[in-house]
Enzyme design. Structure first.
Site, PDB file in Angstrom:
ATOM      1  N   GLU A   1      69.837  32.822  64.046  1.00  0.00           N
ATOM      2  CA  GLU A   1      69.694  33.641  65.255  1.00  0.00           C
ATOM      3  C   GLU A   1      70.926  33.509  66.124  1.00  0.00           C
ATOM      4  OE1 GLU A   1      66.743  32.541  68.200  1.00  0.00           O
ATOM      5  OE2 GLU A   1      66.739  30.468  67.518  1.00  0.00           O
TER       6      GLU A   1
ATOM      7  N   LYS B   1      60.903  25.981  72.259  1.00  0.00           N
ATOM      8  CA  LYS B   1      61.793  26.394  73.353  1.00  0.00           C
ATOM      9  C   LYS B   1      62.109  25.202  74.259  1.00  0.00           C
ATOM     10  CE  LYS B   1      62.608  30.495  76.195  1.00  0.00           C
ATOM     11  NZ  LYS B   1      63.930  30.784  75.647  1.00  0.00           N
TER      12      LYS B   1
ATOM     13  N   ARG C   1      53.323  29.881  73.315  1.00  0.00           N
ATOM     14  CA  ARG C   1      54.546  29.228  72.825  1.00  0.00           C
ATOM     15  C   ARG C   1      54.852  27.953  73.607  1.00  0.00           C
ATOM     16  NH1 ARG C   1      59.614  33.114  72.257  1.00  0.00           N
ATOM     17  NH2 ARG C   1      59.654  32.848  74.515  1.00  0.00           N
TER      18      ARG C   1
END
Ligand code: PLP
Ligand code: COI
Length: 348
Positions: free
Chosen positions: A225, A189, A86
């Site tokens: 989310e 992220k 990621r």
């Protein structure tokens, strides 16, 4: 010297999710097109140029994972290869160099090992949070990528993200703010996503909620989310559903829970758009999930000016989330044989 001898004398079970300074961190630098070897260092202060793009233009990304102590004293990581994957998907999105897989994974091993004394013992309810980060340093003013980058990994012993006895039941409040635009950086992220969410979290907490819940930015209908976690929902027909959205972080915890729901609980699982208002009455249970949040059942959600209970009293944990929590934590602590190759032992 055997590092194992010197466990710190902390009140492990009282720890919250706060920074605790440990002894060592890993630091490597990228310059002129290549990484140096990096090394373990003691200094927790990063001294960077005032023109660093990380500070001005948020050219920065990070990861989060945990090390746990098993009952027989082994130190276990949960799917660290996915954090590596990621970060290396995020880095090019904001024009940063990827971190070689070997450096990423070895740095984690090295820092965990070097800070053995800070790893919470089995049964304490605490764990060692690991924060890999990549920042654009060096001197710059115009909007362009940094010429120099630091990859750093530090660790901190932590307790639960949402403080409670046992499995925390939390509440969420739908935010009027958007977290991420449809083709923006929501699935990466990057720190910038979180700066934009600070006020949303604050406003949610003013309403008495634990955290903000974001709906999709286009129609404000579908669940995206929470500020620091993905969402899963157990429906009354026995399925486990989770939002399909390009604007949310691909949570490693959520991906794992979907597998466990199918394989261990025999549930039907589906990743699809979830219309909060239309589908709320079909929700049997819900939870926020992530490395920090682990699995935190959501008892009630604030939207359209009032609270809506999922569980009858908004406070009791339902059986599906309890089962999923037990499976996930059992695997992460080495108590349940998993057979997926998710758990990696650090040789301390
Ligand atoms: N969503 C957001 C915004 C997060 O910050 C996190 C935490 O990392 C998650 C979801 C959960 O992701 P993971 O399960 O990989 O920790
Ligand atoms: C994590 O769960 O690892 C995160 O990065 C969330 C953060 C807000 C603590």
């Amino acid at each position: 010297m055997d590092a194992k001898v010197n466990k710190k004398d902390l009140n492990w079970s009282e720890l919250g999710f706060q920074y605790v300074k440990t002894d060592f961190r890993f630091s490597a630098t990228w310059e002129n097109g290549k990484w140096n070897d990096g090394e373990l260092i003691r200094d927790e202060i990063i001294s960077i140029h005032e023109g660093a793009p990380a500070i001005h233009y948020a050219q920065q990304c990070f990861e989060g994972l945990k090390a746990q102590t098993s009952a027989d004293g082994r130190v276990l990581l949960f799917r660290p290869n996915l954090n590596c994957e990621r970060m290396n998907r995020t880095a090019p999105r904001i024009l940063m160099p990827q971190v070689p897989d070997e450096m990423f994974l070895c740095a984690i091993d090295e820092v965990v090992k070097a800070n053995y004394a800070w790893i919470p013992p089995f049964g304490s309810g605490a764990s060692l949070y690991i924060r890999p980060m990549l920042i654009g340093v060096g001197e710059n003013l115009g909007l362009k990528p940094a010429s120099k980058f630091e990859f750093r990994v530090f660790v901190s012993p932590v307790g639960p993200y949402y403080k409670s006895d046992g499995l925390a039941v939390i509440s969420l409040a739908v935010s009027d703010f958007d977290r991420a635009a449809p083709s923006g950086t929501g699935s990466y992220k990057v720190g910038a996503n979180y700066a934009g969410g600070l006020m949303a979290t604050q406003k949610a907490q003013e309403l008495g909620a634990s955290e903000a819940l974001y709906l999709d930015a286009t129609e404000k209908r579908y669940i995206d989310e929470a500020g620091s976690a993905n969402i899963i929902v157990a429906t009354k027909d026995g399925s486990l559903i989770t939002p399909k959205s390009d604007a949310i972080l691909p949570s490693i915890t959520r991906r794992s829970l979907m597998v466990l729901a199918k394989d261990k609980l025999g549930m039907t699982t589906e990743e699809r758009s979830i219309d909060l208002r239309k589908e709320f009455s079909s929700f049997d249970e819900a939870a926020a999930c992530g490395t920090a949040a682990v699995l935190s059942p959501v008892g009630k959600i604030y939207f359209d000016d009032s609270w809506h209970n999922i569980y009858k009293d908004g406070e009791t944990v339902g059986p599906v989330m309890q089962d999923l929590f037990d499976q996930l934590v059992g695997i992460q602590m080495g108590e349940i044989e998993e057979g997926y190759g998710w758990v990696k032992e650090v040789s301390v």
